[in-house]
Design a protein around this motif. Structure first.
Motif, PDB file in Angstrom:
ATOM      1  N   LEU A  78      -1.844   2.554   5.538  1.00  0.00           N
ATOM      2  CA  LEU A  78      -2.232   1.567   4.533  1.00  0.00           C
ATOM      3  C   LEU A  78      -3.127   0.500   5.163  1.00  0.00           C
ATOM      4  CD1 LEU A  78      -1.847   0.265   1.663  1.00  0.00           C
ATOM      5  CD2 LEU A  78       0.070  -0.975   2.687  1.00  0.00           C
ATOM      6  N   ARG A  79      -2.724   0.003   6.297  1.00  0.00           N
ATOM      7  CA  ARG A  79      -3.517  -1.034   6.991  1.00  0.00           C
ATOM      8  C   ARG A  79      -4.872  -0.505   7.436  1.00  0.00           C
ATOM      9  NH1 ARG A  79       1.764  -3.141  10.070  1.00  0.00           N
ATOM     10  NH2 ARG A  79       2.395  -4.686   8.522  1.00  0.00           N
ATOM     11  N   LEU A  80      -4.898   0.736   7.925  1.00  0.00           N
ATOM     12  CA  LEU A  80      -6.163   1.339   8.355  1.00  0.00           C
ATOM     13  C   LEU A  80      -7.137   1.506   7.187  1.00  0.00           C
ATOM     14  CD1 LEU A  80      -4.878   4.062  10.847  1.00  0.00           C
ATOM     15  CD2 LEU A  80      -6.228   2.027  11.419  1.00  0.00           C
ATOM     16  N   ARG A  81      -6.608   1.653   5.979  1.00  0.00           N
ATOM     17  CA  ARG A  81      -7.435   1.830   4.786  1.00  0.00           C
ATOM     18  C   ARG A  81      -7.721   0.516   4.068  1.00  0.00           C
ATOM     19  NH1 ARG A  81     -10.637   5.252   4.586  1.00  0.00           N
ATOM     20  NH2 ARG A  81     -10.623   5.253   2.345  1.00  0.00           N
ATOM     21  N   GLY A  82      -7.393  -0.621   4.706  1.00  0.00           N
ATOM     22  CA  GLY A  82      -7.742  -1.919   4.136  1.00  0.00           C
ATOM     23  C   GLY A  82      -6.677  -2.538   3.268  1.00  0.00           C
ATOM     24  N   GLY A  83      -5.504  -1.945   3.212  1.00  0.00           N
ATOM     25  CA  GLY A  83      -4.412  -2.506   2.425  1.00  0.00           C
ATOM     26  C   GLY A  83      -3.605  -3.512   3.233  1.00  0.00           C
ATOM     27  N   ASP A  84      -2.495  -3.953   2.690  1.00  0.00           N
ATOM     28  CA  ASP A  84      -1.592  -4.899   3.344  1.00  0.00           C
ATOM     29  C   ASP A  84      -2.292  -6.231   3.594  1.00  0.00           C
ATOM     30  OD1 ASP A  84       0.877  -5.721   4.351  1.00  0.00           O
ATOM     31  OD2 ASP A  84       0.324  -5.189   6.400  1.00  0.00           O
ATOM     32  N   VAL A  85      -2.939  -6.755   2.552  1.00  0.00           N
ATOM     33  CA  VAL A  85      -3.582  -8.067   2.629  1.00  0.00           C
ATOM     34  C   VAL A  85      -2.974  -8.969   1.552  1.00  0.00           C
ATOM     35  CG1 VAL A  85      -5.760  -7.150   3.509  1.00  0.00           C
ATOM     36  CG2 VAL A  85      -5.435  -7.382   1.053  1.00  0.00           C
ATOM     37  N   ASN A  86      -3.226 -10.247   1.649  1.00  0.00           N
ATOM     38  CA  ASN A  86      -2.744 -11.186   0.641  1.00  0.00           C
ATOM     39  C   ASN A  86      -3.686 -11.129  -0.553  1.00  0.00           C
ATOM     40  OD1 ASN A  86      -2.024 -13.390  -0.941  1.00  0.00           O
ATOM     41  ND2 ASN A  86      -1.408 -14.604   0.823  1.00  0.00           N
ATOM     42  N   PRO A 108      -6.458  -4.902  -2.927  1.00  0.00           N
ATOM     43  CA  PRO A 108      -7.287  -3.870  -2.304  1.00  0.00           C
ATOM     44  C   PRO A 108      -7.199  -2.546  -3.055  1.00  0.00           C
ATOM     45  CG  PRO A 108      -5.258  -4.138  -1.074  1.00  0.00           C
ATOM     46  CD  PRO A 108      -5.260  -5.201  -2.144  1.00  0.00           C
ATOM     47  N   ALA A 109      -8.175  -1.688  -2.827  1.00  0.00           N
ATOM     48  CA  ALA A 109      -8.165  -0.357  -3.446  1.00  0.00           C
ATOM     49  C   ALA A 109      -7.078   0.519  -2.839  1.00  0.00           C
ATOM     50  CB  ALA A 109      -9.529   0.306  -3.276  1.00  0.00           C
ATOM     51  N   SER A 110      -6.698   0.229  -1.610  1.00  0.00           N
ATOM     52  CA  SER A 110      -5.669   1.004  -0.923  1.00  0.00           C
ATOM     53  C   SER A 110      -4.296   0.458  -1.269  1.00  0.00           C
ATOM     54  CB  SER A 110      -5.913   0.924   0.583  1.00  0.00           C
ATOM     55  OG  SER A 110      -4.952   1.645   1.282  1.00  0.00           O
ATOM     56  N   GLN A 111      -3.407   1.335  -1.719  1.00  0.00           N
ATOM     57  CA  GLN A 111      -2.060   0.915  -2.088  1.00  0.00           C
ATOM     58  C   GLN A 111      -1.041   1.901  -1.545  1.00  0.00           C
ATOM     59  OE1 GLN A 111      -1.752   0.366  -6.328  1.00  0.00           O
ATOM     60  NE2 GLN A 111      -3.634  -0.825  -6.422  1.00  0.00           N
ATOM     61  N   LEU A 112       0.174   1.445  -1.374  1.00  0.00           N
ATOM     62  CA  LEU A 112       1.269   2.294  -0.916  1.00  0.00           C
ATOM     63  C   LEU A 112       2.393   2.232  -1.930  1.00  0.00           C
ATOM     64  CD1 LEU A 112       2.763   3.978   1.269  1.00  0.00           C
ATOM     65  CD2 LEU A 112       3.513   1.794   2.258  1.00  0.00           C
ATOM     66  N   ALA A 113       2.852   3.397  -2.360  1.00  0.00           N
ATOM     67  CA  ALA A 113       4.001   3.469  -3.262  1.00  0.00           C
ATOM     68  C   ALA A 113       5.151   4.132  -2.515  1.00  0.00           C
ATOM     69  CB  ALA A 113       3.654   4.272  -4.505  1.00  0.00           C
TER      70      ALA A 113
END
Length: 62
Positions: free
Chosen positions: A16-24, A31-36
């Motif tokens: 997720l972090r590598l794809r730009g997720g896990d941000v405020n 972000p477009a990247s999400q984790l379910a």
């Protein structure tokens, strides 16, 4: 992923972090990247929980 998955949650979060997720998202936007993480689900029985998976996937794609 499932919370009872063979894949470790830490591994999924790293992707997720590598794809730009896990941000405020409040400050930089969602972000477009999400984790379910599906509760009570393994890597294989996620296919048996189609209503839950379908709801999350269609919401993401919309």
């Amino acid at each position: 992923m499932g919370d009872c998955d063979a894949v470790h949650l830490e591994h999924a979060v790293r992707f997720l972090r590598l794809r730009g997720g896990d941000v405020n998202g409040d400050f930089v936007g969602v972000p477009a990247s999400q984790l379910a993480v599906f509760p009570g689900t393994t890597h294989f029985n996620g296919m048996a929980r189609t209503a839950l998976v379908l709801d999350v996937v269609t919401t993401f794609l919309d």
